[in-house]
Design a protein around this motif. Structure first.
Motif, short mmCIF file in Angstrom:
data_model
loop_
_atom_site.label_atom_id
_atom_site.label_comp_id
_atom_site.label_asym_id
_atom_site.label_seq_id
_atom_site.Cartn_x
_atom_site.Cartn_y
_atom_site.Cartn_z
N THR A 2 0.05 2.65 -1.00
CA THR A 2 0.69 1.34 -0.88
C THR A 2 2.16 1.45 -1.23
OG1 THR A 2 0.26 0.73 -3.18
CG2 THR A 2 -1.45 0.19 -1.56
N LYS A 3 2.90 0.44 -0.85
CA LYS A 3 4.31 0.41 -1.18
C LYS A 3 4.49 0.37 -2.70
CE LYS A 3 8.63 -1.72 0.13
NZ LYS A 3 9.30 -2.61 1.05
N LYS A 4 3.59 -0.32 -3.36
CA LYS A 4 3.64 -0.41 -4.83
C LYS A 4 3.52 0.98 -5.46
CE LYS A 4 1.39 -2.71 -8.69
NZ LYS A 4 0.29 -3.56 -9.13
N TYR A 99 11.01 10.07 -0.73
CA TYR A 99 10.15 10.13 -1.91
C TYR A 99 10.03 11.51 -2.55
CZ TYR A 99 9.09 5.47 -0.40
OH TYR A 99 9.21 4.16 -0.03
N HIS A 124 11.22 3.04 8.19
CA HIS A 124 10.39 3.15 6.99
C HIS A 124 9.66 1.83 6.72
CE1 HIS A 124 10.01 2.55 2.59
NE2 HIS A 124 9.65 3.81 2.56
N ASP A 125 10.41 0.74 6.69
CA ASP A 125 9.82 -0.57 6.39
C ASP A 125 8.83 -1.01 7.45
OD1 ASP A 125 11.35 -0.56 4.11
OD2 ASP A 125 12.86 -1.97 4.87
N LEU A 128 5.58 0.86 7.01
CA LEU A 128 4.79 0.35 5.89
C LEU A 128 4.14 -0.99 6.23
CD1 LEU A 128 6.99 1.22 2.78
CD2 LEU A 128 4.85 2.28 3.49
N GLU A 129 4.87 -1.86 6.92
CA GLU A 129 4.31 -3.17 7.30
C GLU A 129 3.12 -3.01 8.24
OE1 GLU A 129 7.44 -5.53 8.93
OE2 GLU A 129 8.53 -5.62 7.03
#
Length: 132
Positions: A2-4, A99, A124-125, A128-129
């Protein structure tokens, strides 16, 4: 992944850097301490010793740092495994640079030879979405 979890990984890296700076600062301090005590009206004596507080603090920080390294190693392995599952090569590279190599968006732009800094960030965003 996850992004978290990705953000937590980056935060853990920053926390390790901070702890390394604190340990370095303690290493630069002298181990010896001294104090002047009054022995009568006109006499003074200087007492020397080892700073046990410094020694304890250093030991605690070094143990914490080792625990952080262990946790970071586990998280890095998870992230690398996740990155390997990404189907598109350019997205894998962006994630590795971000990362694993800890590059900022401007540095990633130069590595990927994009014309704008936002290109890598947007890819990247979007990934993830779509996948989280």
């Amino acid at each position: 992944m996850t992004k978290k979890e990705l953000v937590e990984y980056c935060d853990l890296k920053k926390e390790i850097e901070d702890l390394e700076k604190r340990i370095d600062k303690i290493h630069r301090m002298t181990e010896m301490v001294s104090d002047t005590v009054q022995n009568g009206y006109k006499h003074r004596a200087v007492v020397f010793g080892i700073d046990l507080t410094r020694k304890r603090k250093l030991h605690i920080y070094e143990n914490k740092l080792q625990n952080f390294y262990d946790k970071l190693f586990e998280e890095q392995n998870k992230i690398e495994d996740y990155i390997e599952t990404i189907p598109k090569s350019d997205i894998r590279q962006i994630f590795r640079y971000k990362y694993i190599d800890n590059l900022n968006w401007l540095q990633i732009m130069h590595q990927m030879k994009y014309k704008a800094e936002s290109t890598a960030r947007m890819k990247h965003d979007r990934f993830l979405e779509e996948n989280l």
